[in-house]
Design a protein around this motif. Structure first.
Motif, mmCIF file in Angstrom:
data_model
loop_
_atom_site.group_PDB
_atom_site.id
_atom_site.type_symbol
_atom_site.label_atom_id
_atom_site.label_comp_id
_atom_site.label_asym_id
_atom_site.label_seq_id
_atom_site.Cartn_x
_atom_site.Cartn_y
_atom_site.Cartn_z
ATOM 1 N N VAL A 34 48.144 -141.064 23.976
ATOM 2 C CA VAL A 34 49.407 -140.627 22.485
ATOM 3 C C VAL A 34 48.481 -141.238 21.265
ATOM 4 O O VAL A 34 48.635 -139.974 20.008
ATOM 5 C CB VAL A 34 50.691 -141.051 22.929
ATOM 6 N N ALA A 35 48.042 -142.291 21.032
ATOM 7 C CA ALA A 35 47.482 -141.866 19.620
ATOM 8 C C ALA A 35 46.354 -141.825 18.906
ATOM 9 O O ALA A 35 46.180 -141.614 17.299
ATOM 10 C CB ALA A 35 47.197 -143.951 19.631
ATOM 11 N N GLY A 36 45.811 -141.012 19.630
ATOM 12 C CA GLY A 36 44.006 -140.485 20.001
ATOM 13 C C GLY A 36 44.770 -139.232 19.321
ATOM 14 O O GLY A 36 43.686 -138.391 19.100
ATOM 15 N N HIS A 37 45.463 -138.539 19.789
ATOM 16 C CA HIS A 37 46.140 -137.420 19.831
ATOM 17 C C HIS A 37 46.759 -136.486 18.274
ATOM 18 O O HIS A 37 47.752 -137.034 17.771
ATOM 19 C CB HIS A 37 47.039 -136.767 20.701
ATOM 20 N N THR A 38 46.366 -135.805 17.899
ATOM 21 C CA THR A 38 46.614 -135.183 16.743
ATOM 22 C C THR A 38 47.751 -133.955 16.572
ATOM 23 O O THR A 38 47.207 -133.198 15.570
ATOM 24 C CB THR A 38 45.727 -134.862 15.182
ATOM 25 N N ALA A 39 47.507 -132.941 18.358
ATOM 26 C CA ALA A 39 48.325 -131.640 17.791
ATOM 27 C C ALA A 39 50.161 -132.597 17.662
ATOM 28 O O ALA A 39 50.110 -133.415 17.795
ATOM 29 C CB ALA A 39 48.332 -132.207 19.920
ATOM 30 N N ALA A 40 50.755 -131.120 17.236
ATOM 31 C CA ALA A 40 52.203 -131.232 16.838
ATOM 32 C C ALA A 40 53.092 -131.452 17.806
ATOM 33 O O ALA A 40 53.771 -131.968 17.636
ATOM 34 C CB ALA A 40 52.202 -130.607 15.613
ATOM 35 N N HIS A 41 52.119 -130.574 18.728
ATOM 36 C CA HIS A 41 53.382 -130.555 19.711
ATOM 37 C C HIS A 41 52.830 -131.094 21.094
ATOM 38 O O HIS A 41 51.890 -130.680 22.108
ATOM 39 C CB HIS A 41 53.613 -128.972 20.251
ATOM 40 N N LEU A 42 53.099 -132.016 22.236
ATOM 41 C CA LEU A 42 52.790 -132.941 22.923
ATOM 42 C C LEU A 42 53.864 -132.364 24.083
ATOM 43 O O LEU A 42 54.875 -133.089 24.125
ATOM 44 C CB LEU A 42 52.513 -134.257 22.712
ATOM 45 N N VAL A 43 52.659 -132.074 24.942
ATOM 46 C CA VAL A 43 53.914 -132.016 26.478
ATOM 47 C C VAL A 43 53.356 -133.493 26.949
ATOM 48 O O VAL A 43 52.183 -133.242 27.813
ATOM 49 C CB VAL A 43 53.437 -130.754 27.558
ATOM 50 N N LEU A 44 54.570 -133.728 28.463
ATOM 51 C CA LEU A 44 53.878 -135.051 28.661
ATOM 52 C C LEU A 44 54.168 -134.529 30.046
ATOM 53 O O LEU A 44 55.186 -134.798 30.391
ATOM 54 C CB LEU A 44 54.671 -136.309 28.331
#
Length: 114
Positions: A34-44
Motif C-alpha cells: 500500500v505504501a508503494g501505491h499512488t492510486a487515489a482509489h484503492l480496492v482491497l
C-alpha cells in the motif's frame, strides 16, 4: 499472499487481493504494498482471507489512513463472514468502507454514535 492489479490506463484505481491469513506477516507485506501505491482509489479484496488477527486488522486501519492521508479512498471488498465479524466486533466497520458482493449501497459502516 498478496496480488496487485495495477491501475488500468487512464484510471487512478488499483486493486489488491489478499489470500490466506491476514496476520502480522501478511499485514507487514500489505503495508509495504500500500505504501508503494499512488492510486487515489484503492480496492482491497479480502474474499480469500480465511483468518484475520489483530495485527492484520491494524494493517487495514493503517492502509485506510495512508490512502485517506493522500486524499484517496480505500474500499474493502468481499470480506468473508469471519473477517467481517471480527471487524464489526472491533468496531472497525465504523471507520472502514466495506462492500459485500451485491451491496448496492456501497458502505456498510454502523450508525454514527454507537
Amino acid at each position: 499472499m498478496i496480488r496487485v492489479v495495477p491501475p488500468a490506463a487512464g484510471t487512478d484505481r488499483a486493486e489488491i487481493s489478499v489470500y490466506g491469513d491476514l496476520d502480522s506477516v501478511i499485514g507487514l507485506e500489505l503495508r509495504r504494498v500500500v505504501a508503494g501505491h499512488t492510486a487515489a482509489h484503492l480496492v482491497l479484496d479480502l474474499a480469500h482471507v480465511g483468518f484475520l488477527d489483530c495485527a492484520g486488522a491494524r494493517a487495514l486501519l493503517w492502509a485506510d489512513g495512508h490512502v485517506c492521508g493522500r486524499g484517496g479512498v480505500m474500499v474493502i471488498r468481499n470480506p468473508s463472514d469471519l473477517v467481517l465479524r471480527l471487524l464489526r466486533l472491533l468496531r472497525f466497520d465504523r471507520h472502514l468502507l466495506i462492500r459485500q458482493s451485491g451491496d448496492t449501497a456501497g458502505a456498510s459502516p454502523g450508525p454514527p454514535g454507537d
